[in-house]
Design an enzyme around this catalytic site. Structure first.
Site, PDB file in Angstrom:
ATOM      1  N   TYR A 136      -6.112   9.810   5.048  1.00 46.41           N
ATOM      2  CA  TYR A 136      -5.449   8.816   4.148  1.00 46.41           C
ATOM      3  C   TYR A 136      -5.946   7.539   4.000  1.00 46.41           C
ATOM      4  O   TYR A 136      -6.901   7.007   4.672  1.00 46.41           O
ATOM      5  CB  TYR A 136      -4.163   8.475   5.217  1.00 46.41           C
ATOM      6  CG  TYR A 136      -3.375   7.618   4.201  1.00 46.41           C
ATOM      7  CD1 TYR A 136      -2.328   8.382   3.682  1.00 46.41           C
ATOM      8  CD2 TYR A 136      -3.485   6.143   4.551  1.00 46.41           C
ATOM      9  CE1 TYR A 136      -1.655   7.402   2.855  1.00 46.41           C
ATOM     10  CE2 TYR A 136      -2.519   5.578   3.597  1.00 46.41           C
ATOM     11  CZ  TYR A 136      -1.499   5.885   2.657  1.00 46.41           C
ATOM     12  OH  TYR A 136      -0.739   5.208   1.911  1.00 46.41           O
ATOM     13  N   TRP A 190      -6.164   4.568   0.112  1.00 47.84           N
ATOM     14  CA  TRP A 190      -6.316   4.441  -1.244  1.00 47.84           C
ATOM     15  C   TRP A 190      -7.548   4.726  -2.042  1.00 47.84           C
ATOM     16  O   TRP A 190      -7.589   4.801  -3.299  1.00 47.84           O
ATOM     17  CB  TRP A 190      -5.604   2.895  -1.454  1.00 47.84           C
ATOM     18  CG  TRP A 190      -4.467   2.825  -1.819  1.00 47.84           C
ATOM     19  CD1 TRP A 190      -3.366   3.449  -0.988  1.00 47.84           C
ATOM     20  CD2 TRP A 190      -3.591   2.077  -2.769  1.00 47.84           C
ATOM     21  NE1 TRP A 190      -1.977   2.950  -1.474  1.00 47.84           N
ATOM     22  CE2 TRP A 190      -2.440   2.035  -2.433  1.00 47.84           C
ATOM     23  CE3 TRP A 190      -4.130   1.224  -3.616  1.00 47.84           C
ATOM     24  CZ2 TRP A 190      -1.424   1.386  -3.274  1.00 47.84           C
ATOM     25  CZ3 TRP A 190      -3.492   0.557  -4.502  1.00 47.84           C
ATOM     26  CH2 TRP A 190      -1.873   0.572  -4.359  1.00 47.84           C
TER      27      TRP A 190
HETATM   28  N1  LIG Z   1       1.065  -3.310   9.946  1.00 49.40           N
HETATM   29  C1  LIG Z   1       1.017  -2.743   8.814  1.00 49.40           C
HETATM   30  N2  LIG Z   1       0.082  -1.860   8.418  1.00 49.40           N
HETATM   31  C2  LIG Z   1       0.001  -1.282   7.189  1.00 49.40           C
HETATM   32  C3  LIG Z   1       0.934  -1.593   6.443  1.00 49.40           C
HETATM   33  C4  LIG Z   1       1.854  -2.503   6.573  1.00 49.40           C
HETATM   34  O1  LIG Z   1       2.759  -3.039   5.958  1.00 49.40           O
HETATM   35  N3  LIG Z   1       1.887  -3.238   7.860  1.00 49.40           N
HETATM   36  N4  LIG Z   1       0.828  -1.058   5.039  1.00 49.40           N
HETATM   37  C5  LIG Z   1       0.386   0.239   4.934  1.00 49.40           C
HETATM   38  C6  LIG Z   1       0.234   0.891   3.708  1.00 49.40           C
HETATM   39  S1  LIG Z   1       1.673   0.767   2.616  1.00 49.40           S
HETATM   40  C7  LIG Z   1      -0.958   1.310   3.295  1.00 49.40           C
HETATM   41  S2  LIG Z   1      -1.062   2.151   1.726  1.00 49.40           S
HETATM   42  C8  LIG Z   1      -2.155   1.210   4.163  1.00 49.40           C
HETATM   43  C9  LIG Z   1      -3.415   1.054   3.086  1.00 49.40           C
HETATM   44  O2  LIG Z   1      -4.594   1.613   4.310  1.00 49.40           O
HETATM   45  P1  LIG Z   1      -5.786   2.128   3.399  1.00 49.40           P
HETATM   46  O3  LIG Z   1      -5.596   2.666   2.219  1.00 49.40           O
HETATM   47  O4  LIG Z   1      -6.687   2.968   4.517  1.00 49.40           O
HETATM   48  O5  LIG Z   1      -6.633   0.629   3.098  1.00 49.40           O
HETATM   49  P2  LIG Z   1      -7.632   0.369   2.029  1.00 49.40           P
HETATM   50  O6  LIG Z   1      -8.599  -0.859   2.794  1.00 49.40           O
HETATM   51  O7  LIG Z   1      -7.443   0.708   0.713  1.00 49.40           O
HETATM   52  O8  LIG Z   1      -8.882   1.648   2.455  1.00 49.40           O
HETATM   53  C10 LIG Z   1      -9.661   2.270   1.462  1.00 49.40           C
HETATM   54  C11 LIG Z   1     -10.892   2.210   1.984  1.00 49.40           C
HETATM   55  O9  LIG Z   1     -11.773   3.262   1.138  1.00 49.40           O
HETATM   56  C12 LIG Z   1     -13.069   2.805   0.882  1.00 49.40           C
HETATM   57  N5  LIG Z   1     -13.557   3.339  -0.306  1.00 49.40           N
HETATM   58  C13 LIG Z   1     -12.840   2.830  -1.577  1.00 49.40           C
HETATM   59  N6  LIG Z   1     -13.540   3.633  -2.634  1.00 49.40           N
HETATM   60  C14 LIG Z   1     -14.085   4.623  -2.005  1.00 49.40           C
HETATM   61  C15 LIG Z   1     -14.796   5.733  -2.445  1.00 49.40           C
HETATM   62  O10 LIG Z   1     -14.981   5.912  -3.555  1.00 49.40           O
HETATM   63  N7  LIG Z   1     -15.446   6.470  -1.481  1.00 49.40           N
HETATM   64  C16 LIG Z   1     -15.194   6.220  -0.166  1.00 49.40           C
HETATM   65  N8  LIG Z   1     -15.712   7.237   0.369  1.00 49.40           N
HETATM   66  N9  LIG Z   1     -14.712   5.000  -0.024  1.00 49.40           N
HETATM   67  C17 LIG Z   1     -14.126   4.492  -0.832  1.00 49.40           C
HETATM   68  C18 LIG Z   1     -12.881   1.286   0.887  1.00 49.40           C
HETATM   69  O11 LIG Z   1     -14.067   0.276   1.158  1.00 49.40           O
HETATM   70  C19 LIG Z   1     -11.838   1.056   2.237  1.00 49.40           C
HETATM   71  O12 LIG Z   1     -12.223   0.880   3.268  1.00 49.40           O
HETATM   72  O13 LIG Z   1      -1.950   0.361   5.166  1.00 49.40           O
HETATM   73  C20 LIG Z   1      -0.812   0.619   5.904  1.00 49.40           C
HETATM   74  N10 LIG Z   1      -0.930  -0.480   6.997  1.00 49.40           N
HETATM   75  N1  LIG Z   2      -1.849  -8.238  -3.469  1.00 48.47           N
HETATM   76  C1  LIG Z   2      -1.536  -7.007  -2.964  1.00 48.47           C
HETATM   77  N2  LIG Z   2      -0.485  -6.255  -3.410  1.00 48.47           N
HETATM   78  C2  LIG Z   2       0.004  -4.989  -3.012  1.00 48.47           C
HETATM   79  C3  LIG Z   2      -0.868  -4.307  -1.871  1.00 48.47           C
HETATM   80  C4  LIG Z   2      -2.171  -5.067  -1.390  1.00 48.47           C
HETATM   81  O1  LIG Z   2      -2.717  -4.726  -0.512  1.00 48.47           O
HETATM   82  N3  LIG Z   2      -2.311  -6.406  -1.961  1.00 48.47           N
HETATM   83  N4  LIG Z   2      -0.473  -3.215  -1.458  1.00 48.47           N
HETATM   84  C5  LIG Z   2       0.140  -2.356  -2.109  1.00 48.47           C
HETATM   85  C6  LIG Z   2       0.840  -1.274  -1.226  1.00 48.47           C
HETATM   86  S1  LIG Z   2      -0.094   0.262  -0.808  1.00 48.47           S
HETATM   87  C7  LIG Z   2       2.189  -1.007  -1.054  1.00 48.47           C
HETATM   88  S2  LIG Z   2       2.886   0.082  -0.127  1.00 48.47           S
HETATM   89  C8  LIG Z   2       3.058  -2.272  -1.560  1.00 48.47           C
HETATM   90  C9  LIG Z   2       4.147  -2.502  -0.498  1.00 48.47           C
HETATM   91  O2  LIG Z   2       5.085  -3.303  -0.815  1.00 48.47           O
HETATM   92  P1  LIG Z   2       6.030  -4.074   0.169  1.00 48.47           P
HETATM   93  O3  LIG Z   2       6.287  -3.032   1.292  1.00 48.47           O
HETATM   94  O4  LIG Z   2       7.361  -4.471  -0.431  1.00 48.47           O
HETATM   95  O5  LIG Z   2       5.195  -5.237   0.572  1.00 48.47           O
HETATM   96  P2  LIG Z   2       5.276  -6.198   1.780  1.00 48.47           P
HETATM   97  O6  LIG Z   2       4.376  -7.319   1.630  1.00 48.47           O
HETATM   98  O7  LIG Z   2       4.928  -5.537   3.140  1.00 48.47           O
HETATM   99  O8  LIG Z   2       6.965  -6.575   2.090  1.00 48.47           O
HETATM  100  C10 LIG Z   2       7.590  -7.455   0.878  1.00 48.47           C
HETATM  101  C11 LIG Z   2       8.407  -8.192   1.393  1.00 48.47           C
HETATM  102  O9  LIG Z   2       9.435  -7.798   2.259  1.00 48.47           O
HETATM  103  C12 LIG Z   2       9.832  -8.855   3.233  1.00 48.47           C
HETATM  104  N5  LIG Z   2      10.460  -8.121   4.355  1.00 48.47           N
HETATM  105  C13 LIG Z   2       9.762  -7.355   5.206  1.00 48.47           C
HETATM  106  N6  LIG Z   2      10.695  -7.216   6.113  1.00 48.47           N
HETATM  107  C14 LIG Z   2      11.910  -7.534   5.886  1.00 48.47           C
HETATM  108  C15 LIG Z   2      13.223  -7.051   6.348  1.00 48.47           C
HETATM  109  O10 LIG Z   2      13.414  -6.467   7.337  1.00 48.47           O
HETATM  110  N7  LIG Z   2      14.358  -7.529   5.442  1.00 48.47           N
HETATM  111  C16 LIG Z   2      14.097  -8.416   4.371  1.00 48.47           C
HETATM  112  N8  LIG Z   2      15.181  -8.632   3.786  1.00 48.47           N
HETATM  113  N9  LIG Z   2      12.779  -8.666   3.953  1.00 48.47           N
HETATM  114  C17 LIG Z   2      11.583  -8.114   4.520  1.00 48.47           C
HETATM  115  C18 LIG Z   2       8.663  -9.826   3.408  1.00 48.47           C
HETATM  116  O11 LIG Z   2       9.024 -10.827   3.534  1.00 48.47           O
HETATM  117  C19 LIG Z   2       7.735  -9.101   2.200  1.00 48.47           C
HETATM  118  O12 LIG Z   2       7.115 -10.464   1.705  1.00 48.47           O
HETATM  119  O13 LIG Z   2       2.416  -3.454  -1.974  1.00 48.47           O
HETATM  120  C20 LIG Z   2       1.449  -3.063  -2.701  1.00 48.47           C
HETATM  121  N10 LIG Z   2       1.046  -4.282  -3.537  1.00 48.47           N
HETATM  122 MO   LIG Z   3       0.910   1.416   0.520  1.00 50.24          MO
END
Ligand SMILES: Nc1nc2c(c(=O)[nH]1)N[C@H]1C(S)=C(S)[C@@H](COP(=O)(O)OP(=O)(O)OC[C@H]3O[C@@H](n4cnc5c(=O)[nH]c(N)nc54)[C@H](O)[C@@H]3O)O[C@H]1N2
Ligand SMILES: Nc1nc2c(c(=O)[nH]1)N[C@H]1C(S)=C(S)[C@@H](COP(=O)(O)OP(=O)(O)OC[C@H]3O[C@@H](n4cnc5c(=O)[nH]c(N)nc54)[C@H](O)[C@@H]3O)O[C@H]1N2
Ligand SMILES: [Mo]
Length: 739
Positions: free
Chosen positions: A110, A112
């Protein structure tokens, strides 16, 4: 000096190349991408954290898989040459497959990865193991894992979170009030999966406001309201939005405002849902007072919100974060329930859309399906686990867990293979994962930089960044397709994932299946030709591959009319039924009832995610997406300052904590060090930390400041088994000496 255009997840950019080196990067003019994040690309590419050569853990190099996993993350990593590394990796894959079978090869991987759809590392690794005959895959995602499954159950498809959205063109001029549960935090608009040419969400919001849309933001944090927007702010306790949604729906019913005709024609099971709202089934009427007590907000604020949505055109949205919590399925189902009661689903500017506040380009209104993606090779002899159950799998192989109404037997993974993801960033309860990570016989990682995951592998293969190879990129949400030319030579000895897997497949006898006889250039031409034909079939003239290469960017024509979620269904529910058992929006689901889940009733309902957790003076910790990076990407650059913990100033004062000091955030699972930042712009009792800092681990205290040191990896429910990272209770104390 030459200027070329390319793409990353945080936007399109112009690259200034001098003497073969990437000198500077800036946003593609007019794109609205974030200059700070775009500008960090040279630093990322030439980072001293780059992995320059293949590396093998010293004891694994000496003893192979019998070295055991205890030294992962602490043993020395020894550089080796490519041939030696590839021979060892191929032999190890063959050994594990032959000894334990395909499901022992865990390659769900898993993550991005990078923008650029051919070199998408996660697609490549799964294609490679598919060509080999099978592997253990991961299904679902961390972003909207619970939403995916509940939407498939009640709307017949996950479209409403994965791609479909009522467009901002439809909102502006039509929508009287937009209610945003979880808010519209502009930081989230800096990124799009796949990369976008346009970052214009702030303009969309401004235009809607200028045309008269009033915004109501429900969030514990005021920074979830875009600057300059005059929104009504309601700050509920985290995890209680479902109660507010249900109470608003009940209020509409008691006021006689429920759209009975809509419920009758377009939904199934509304009778039981309404009976629950009115308290007829459990004796608890879901009144505004009831919800106000649960969410700890003024009843009057909810009454005013009810007044606002009782008339006019209403758009409801929920951020993805809301379903990344215990019973997150219910939050999304309740929002659909409220929208159904209002009866405006499928009408211009009305109904619901998920994620306006979560990602760039949601509701941007682009023609979908024109961006290539790398096909897989099946998974014949393999198996699949829900994405967030990785630690459970490592701890209890052979155990059966419920999932989507059926059962999954967790496989016994002996070889972990990761390319394009960082589980030591994204998984919850990282200290648990760190313990269980010692169990598999071998762990292999392709990475660009020394992440916490790369550091904890036996074999690390250096991967190129998207600037060091050619590709095609874009996202369905955005109207551009980019040819991404190779801008610079690979740094160190890095190779692209495709070349690595090609070399391995030659050693394993699967090259023909994996490569289909194509190299990078032939793949790009092939993938593009396929999309060009798909465009043609829809009457859209797309450039030839050579023209796309020459022009760098193709701007896809805009759709003729604004997209409206579920419009076709609204227009003709018999001719365009939903793919649910009833063909309608399921407000009570007979299928979910049939699953007979102890933790999920068959209609939207309030279940307390915090149940059983006595407050004991603790805080609710929200781990939010980072403002200045994409997940853990860029965490190795100068954009990464000290990891911060946001706390209300009064809460800090009560505990004798001051702004700027180092604090220890502690939970039942572990603790992490962060710098305290006090604010007045949040409700009390709630904290925010950013995801993304590189986990350093150590003895139960993460000095890297990653919030997943303290989150719990409990599931949303037994229906989806998705991450519930936002249900996290913590305590905070001052640190005198930093370890
Ligand atoms: N507590 C908490 N945890 C969360 C979340 C949260 O809201 N709260 N959000 C979750 C969500 S929504 C997401 S999407 C995940 C994100 O989790 P990840 O998608 O695992 O996070 P990234 O840092 O984007 O990891 C991508 C990795 O791939 C590497 N990479 C990039 N390009 C390439 C490539 O071309 N080849 C190879 N081999 N590697 C590459 C990058 O260097 C990086 O280390 O985290 C989740 N974790
Ligand atoms: N800059 C930046 N943007 C990103 C990403 C990143 O790594 N960096 N990651 C992308 C990815 S993979 C994803 S999946 C999306 C995720 O998008 P989201 O899941 O929407 O992002 P979050 O920052 O986790 O949460 C958005 C807001 O929800 C509010 N919130 C959290 N819990 C609660 C709750 O219980 N009730 C209410 N009312 N509000 C709450 C928090 O204050 C937070 O600022 O973001 C994307 N956008
Ligand atoms: Mo995500």
């Amino acid at each position: 000096m030459s200027l070329q255009v390319s793409l990353c997840h945080w936007g399109a950019f112009e690259a200034d190349i001098r003497a073969g080196r990437l000198h500077a990067t800036r946003p593609w003019p007019g794109s609205g991408a974030d200059p700070e994040m775009i500008g960090a690309l040279p630093e990322l590419v030439y980072s001293d954290k780059r992995i320059l050569r293949p590396h093998i853990r010293e004891s694994w190099l000496r003893q192979g898989h019998s070295a055991g996993g205890n030294g992962r993350g602490t043993d020395k990593m020894v550089p080796v040459d490519w041939d030696a590394a590839l021979n060892l990796v191929a032999a190890e894959i063959a050994r594990v497959r032959d000894r334990y079978g395909h499901s022992a090869l865990f390659a769900g991987s898993y993550g991005w990865s990078s923008a650029g759809r051919f070199h998408h590392a996660r697609s490549q690794v799964r294609r490679f193991f598919g060509a080999l005959g099978g592997f253990t895959n991961q299904t679902g995602n961390y972003s909207w894992g619970a939403a995916k499954i509940i939407l498939e159950e009640v709307l017949g498809s996950a479209d409403a979170v994965s791609g479909a959205a009522t467009s901002w063109d439809s909102i502006a001029g039509n929508t009287n009030v937009l209610v945003a549960f979880g808010g519209l935090n502009p930081k989230n608009w800096k990124v799009t999966s796949g990369g976008a040419g346009d970052h214009h969400m702030p303009d969309h919001v401004r235009q809607a406001a200028a045309k008269g849309t009033h915004f109501v933001v429900l969030s514990p944090f005021a920074d979830d309201i875009p600057d300059g927007l005059e929104a009504t702010w309601i700050a509920p306790r985290p995890g209680t939005d479902t109660a507010i949604m249900l109470a608003l729906a009940a209020e509409m019913v008691t006021r006689g405002r429920a759209d009975r005709a809509f419920l009758e024609r377009y939904t199934s099971g509304s009778g039981r849902f309404l009976a629950y709202l009115l308290g007829e089934t459990d004796g608890i009427p879901k009144t505004l007072a009831w919800a106000a007590a649960i969410a700890d907000v003024e009843e009057e604020a909810l009454r005013q919100l009810a007044d606002r949505i009782a008339t006019g055109r209403v758009m409801l949205t929920a951020s993805w974060s809301l379903q990344r919590a215990r019973y997150g399925e219910m939050t999304y189902w309740a929002l659909i329930g409220l929208a159904a009661v209002l009866g405006q689903i499928g009408q211009p500017g009305g109904g619901f859309t998920f994620g306006y506040g979560s990602l760039n380009a949601v509701g941007h209104g682009a023609i979908k399906g024109l961006v290539p993606s790398l096909p897989g090779c099946g998974n014949d002899a393999g198996t699949t686990i829900p994405v967030a159950r990785i630690s459970d799998m490592l701890e209890r192989p052979g155990t059966v867990i419920p999932f989507r109404g059926s059962e999954i037997r967790l496989p016994h993974a002996q070889l972990i293979y990761w390319a394009g993801g960082n589980p030591f960033h994204h998984a919850q309860d990282l200290f648990r994962l760190q313990r269980l990570w010692q169990r598999p016989e071998t762990i292999i990682v392709h990475e660009q930089v020394w992440t916490a995951t790369a550091e904890r592998a036996d074999i690390v293969l250096p991967a190129t960044t998207s600037l060091e190879r050619s590709d095609i990129g874009g996202t369905s949400r955005d109207p551009h397709v980019f040819y991404m030319p190779k801008l610079i030579d690979p740094v160190g000895e890095a190779r692209c994932d495709f070349d690595i897997f090609r070399a391995l497949s030659e050693r394993l006898g699967t090259a023909e299946r994996y490569t289909e006889g194509r190299d990078e250039a032939a793949w790009l031409a092939h993938l593009w030709e396929d999309r060009r034909r798909a465009a043609q079939a829809r009457g859209i003239q797309a450039p030839s591959f050579d023209d796309l290469k020459r022009q760098n960017v193709w701007t896809v024509p805009k759709p003729d009319r604004p997209e409206i979620l579920l419009e076709a269904f609204r227009h003709d529910p018999d001719g365009a039924p939903l793919a649910t058992p009833s063909g309608r929006i399921e407000l009570t689901s007979s299928r979910i009832a049939g699953y007979d889940l102890a933790d999920l009733p068959p209609h939207p309902a309030w279940l307390d995610p915090w149940e059983g957790e006595a407050d004991q003076d603790g805080f609710a910790l929200l781990s939010r997406q980072p403002r200045r990076f994409l997940h853990s990407q860029l965490a190795g650059t100068s954009l990464a300052g000290e990891p911060e913990l946001q706390m209300h100033g009064d809460d800090a004062r009560d505990r004798g904590l001051t702004d700027g000091t180092t604090v220890r955030v502690r939970s039942a699972t572990g603790s992490a060090l962060m710098t305290l930042r006090t604010t007045s712009r949040c409700r009390r009792g709630v904290l925010a930390a950013e995801t993304g800092p590189w986990f350093r681990g150590g003895d139960g205290v993460d000095t890297g400041g990653n919030p997943n040191a303290v989150t719990s990896d409990i599931a949303t429910s037994s229906l989806s088994q998705a991450t519930a990272a936002q249900t996290c209770r913590v305590w905070v104390e001052a640190v005198t000496a930093k370890p």
